[in-house]
Design a protein around this motif. Structure first.
Motif, PDB file in Angstrom:
ATOM      1  N   THR A 198     -12.359  21.977 -23.894  1.00 56.06           N
ATOM      2  CA  THR A 198     -10.829  22.235 -24.194  1.00 56.06           C
ATOM      3  C   THR A 198     -10.602  22.114 -25.672  1.00 56.06           C
ATOM      4  O   THR A 198     -10.034  23.009 -26.389  1.00 56.06           O
ATOM      5  CB  THR A 198     -10.010  21.260 -23.339  1.00 56.06           C
ATOM      6  N   SER A 199     -11.078  20.842 -26.394  1.00 60.32           N
ATOM      7  CA  SER A 199     -10.879  20.542 -27.779  1.00 60.32           C
ATOM      8  C   SER A 199     -11.379  21.616 -28.545  1.00 60.32           C
ATOM      9  O   SER A 199     -10.890  22.164 -29.218  1.00 60.32           O
ATOM     10  CB  SER A 199     -11.380  19.385 -28.042  1.00 60.32           C
ATOM     11  N   SER A 249     -19.415  11.039 -26.278  1.00 60.29           N
ATOM     12  CA  SER A 249     -19.781   9.662 -26.432  1.00 60.29           C
ATOM     13  C   SER A 249     -21.015   9.798 -27.307  1.00 60.29           C
ATOM     14  O   SER A 249     -21.109   8.691 -28.026  1.00 60.29           O
ATOM     15  CB  SER A 249     -20.155   8.967 -25.041  1.00 60.29           C
ATOM     16  N   THR A 283     -17.348  16.865 -31.302  1.00 60.57           N
ATOM     17  CA  THR A 283     -17.583  15.451 -31.364  1.00 60.57           C
ATOM     18  C   THR A 283     -16.841  14.449 -31.136  1.00 60.57           C
ATOM     19  O   THR A 283     -17.123  13.544 -30.631  1.00 60.57           O
ATOM     20  CB  THR A 283     -18.467  15.230 -32.619  1.00 60.57           C
ATOM     21  N   SER A 284     -15.573  14.761 -31.449  1.00 59.75           N
ATOM     22  CA  SER A 284     -14.500  13.775 -30.887  1.00 59.75           C
ATOM     23  C   SER A 284     -14.389  13.706 -29.482  1.00 59.75           C
ATOM     24  O   SER A 284     -13.975  12.406 -29.019  1.00 59.75           O
ATOM     25  CB  SER A 284     -12.990  14.122 -31.511  1.00 59.75           C
ATOM     26  N   LYS A 285     -14.881  14.327 -28.897  1.00 60.04           N
ATOM     27  CA  LYS A 285     -14.780  14.141 -27.360  1.00 60.04           C
ATOM     28  C   LYS A 285     -16.369  13.652 -26.715  1.00 60.04           C
ATOM     29  O   LYS A 285     -16.479  13.627 -25.466  1.00 60.04           O
ATOM     30  CB  LYS A 285     -14.355  15.254 -26.577  1.00 60.04           C
ATOM     31  N   ASP A 294     -13.179  17.974 -21.467  1.00 64.50           N
ATOM     32  CA  ASP A 294     -12.385  17.799 -22.839  1.00 64.50           C
ATOM     33  C   ASP A 294     -12.890  18.043 -24.124  1.00 64.50           C
ATOM     34  O   ASP A 294     -12.270  18.449 -24.855  1.00 64.50           O
ATOM     35  CB  ASP A 294     -11.873  16.000 -22.637  1.00 64.50           C
ATOM     36  N   ALA A 295     -14.114  18.072 -24.093  1.00 61.51           N
ATOM     37  CA  ALA A 295     -15.011  18.495 -25.261  1.00 61.51           C
ATOM     38  C   ALA A 295     -14.761  20.079 -25.429  1.00 61.51           C
ATOM     39  O   ALA A 295     -14.345  20.564 -26.524  1.00 61.51           O
ATOM     40  CB  ALA A 295     -16.231  18.190 -25.371  1.00 61.51           C
TER      41      ALA A 295
END
Length: 515
Positions: A381-382, A463, A459-461, A378-379
């Motif tokens: 992909t984002s 932890s 960074t939004s994806k 997901d990181a």
């Protein structure tokens, strides 16, 4: 020179005149807005025969102009020491007048912290400390703190065919680069630049001069390898060199089809990441990164390998390229010697840099992301969604470099926070996101927002993540910077050491450790 206890200062070899020609100039300086503290600093420097410049000095602009033209500051004065005594006197003069101090080695600070990161500090320019001497019996190089990377590489090569791990830009000064990490493609083989420091000569906040190593002033040795800007000024580095590899495989694969869609980009990077963790193909002799640039049209995997061309072509390249898009025709695998490899990576005809009169400039803003774990789907992909959309129509010219630090057999992983005041030894990947405009142009606010967005997409994806201090981002608050660069546990330890070694916060910039 004896190095017992707090050392006696090196005697002045001669009397040096400052750039201030006479006391009559003080009226001019006062009329230009110099305050009492600055005038007192200038008088102190002059009394102690420290060479220095002020704004009326003919060469002021040359020395005061920052590498990052986006962030230009005006120091109170610029000291140009030629002896350790000059550095000590400069620090004492500034401290006694409540003026903060920062050292300038090469001046490539991303936030212009080598100029202070604000107006009114004393900048101590170390360009005269440029000697390089190699001990053939130990392989230890004794290097002045004003040496630039290109001259360092040439010096130890010419004296003994030796090598050090460090960055690729020849004009970067060793001072900030080595004391705040320092990565190059050879770092997985030799460790970070910081890891090769076996001792340092340092001027502390009270003006004393010490030789620091694991047994002599170990607390100084510890903090100066990671957070030197907040604790002292290195005058001399003692660096453990390694034999230069007899040959280097310089390789680069351009994969333009990787950026035809978000899914293609994610799939390509996932395969590169799987390769990076493959111990059957990857060891310490392989260093590499991924560069994305040219408005998200260029996806290049590139690096170096210390070994034979046959092994690279039969084992490493097939494992890397398996399942990847077909490389473009301009991809290359080249066998060169060590110094040629560094020259090619540096992007100029020679590694040699001028000892004086440096005038390289850029107008930029940069951010970084560090992670100890593989990037999750997901990181990626984002990140690639942002790169292929906003990145295709950016307000600035940009690139993103994702460098492998960890992985199988990485010698960076040999070290940890108990070894040095550096939090990044267990990083797997380090990203630098960099945007620039014409040197004489105006950097748009939208350019900063664009780079913020690129970082946040990743960074939004995640932890957990951090940032790399040599890609310092001045938009962070001190609290944010301390958390990202050091983490809470290390920062608290550094605060306690700061209270002992520099209780008056003499060595300071907007994000430095505070007592």
């Amino acid at each position: 020179m004896a190095r017992l206890g707090y050392l006696t200062f090196v005697a002045l070899a001669a009397s040096y005149a400052s750039a201030l020609p006479s006391t009559t100039d003080y009226g001019i300086l006062e009329s230009r807005g110099y305050g009492k503290s600055t005038l007192s600093l200038i008088q102190c420097l002059k009394t102690k025969s420290v060479p220095f410049y002020v704004q009326q000095s003919p060469d002021w602009t040359e020395y005061a102009t920052t590498f990052n033209s986006r962030l230009q500051y005006e120091p109170a004065a610029i000291a140009l020491p030629t002896t350790v005594q000059h550095i000590s006197d400069s620090v004492i003069c500034a401290s006694n007048n409540g003026i903060k101090v920062q050292a300038k080695s090469g001046g490539h600070s991303y936030a212009s912290y080598s100029t202070g990161g604000r107006d009114g500090d004393l900048m101590v320019d170390l360009e005269n400390f440029n000697s390089i001497s190699l001990d053939d019996s130990t392989g230890v190089a004794t290097v002045g703190a004003g040496v630039r990377l290109g001259n360092l590489a040439l010096g130890i090569w010419n004296q003994g065919k030796r090598a050090l791990a460090h960055g690729t830009c020849p004009s970067v000064g060793i001072g900030g680069h080595f004391t705040h990490g320092g990565y190059g493609y050879s770092s997985r083989a030799f460790g970070l630049a910081l890891d090769q420091i076996v001792a340092l000569d340092v001027v502390l906040a009270n003006g004393t001069f010490v030789h620091a190593n694991p047994t002599s002033y170990p607390e100084v040795y510890y903090v100066m390898r990671g957070v030197a800007d907040a604790f002292g000024i290195v005058t001399t580095f003692y660096l453990q060199t390694s034999p230069a590899p007899p040959t280097v495989i310089q390789w680069s694969y351009d994969l333009p089809q990787a950026l035809t869609s978000v899914s293609a980009a994610v799939d390509t990077f996932k395969k590169v990441q799987t390769f990076a963790l493959n111990a059957s193909a990857v060891d310490r002799n392989l260093g590499f990164g991924v560069t994305i640039a040219n408005n998200a049209t260029s996806f290049t995997v590139h690096g170096t390998y210390f070994g034979t061309e046959a092994h690279f072509n039969t084992t490493i390249a097939p494992a890397l390229l398996e399942g990847l898009p077909t490389p473009a025709p301009d991809s290359s695998v080249e066998v060169v010697d060590w110094i040629t490899s560094l020259t090619l990576l540096g992007g100029a005809a020679t590694l040699a840099e001028p000892l004086h009169g440096y005038n390289e400039r850029d107008n930029f803003f940069a951010k970084s992301v560090t992670t100890t774990e593989p990037f999750p789907d997901d990181a990626l992909t984002s990140f690639f969604s942002y790169v292929l959309n906003e990145g295709a129509k950016p307000p600035v010219s940009w690139f993103s470099i994702i460098n492998l630090y960890g992985g199988p057999d990485s010698q960076i992983l040999k070290y940890n926070e108990s070894f040095a005041a550096y939090a990044g030894h267990d990083d797997l990947w380090v990203i630098q996101n960099y945007g620039d405009v014409a040197v004489n142009g105006t950097y748009p606010a939208s350019g900063i927002e664009f780079l913020d967005g690129m970082n946040n997409a990743m960074t939004s994806k995640l932890s957990e993540y951090g940032a790399y201090l040599n890609y310092v981002d001045p938009t962070y608050s001190p609290a944010e910077a301390h958390q990202l660069y050091y983490g809470e546990e290390l920062y608290q330890k550094l605060q306690k050491l700061k209270a002992v070694l520099d209780p008056k916060n003499v060595f300071s910039n907007p994000q430095s450790i505070q007592a």
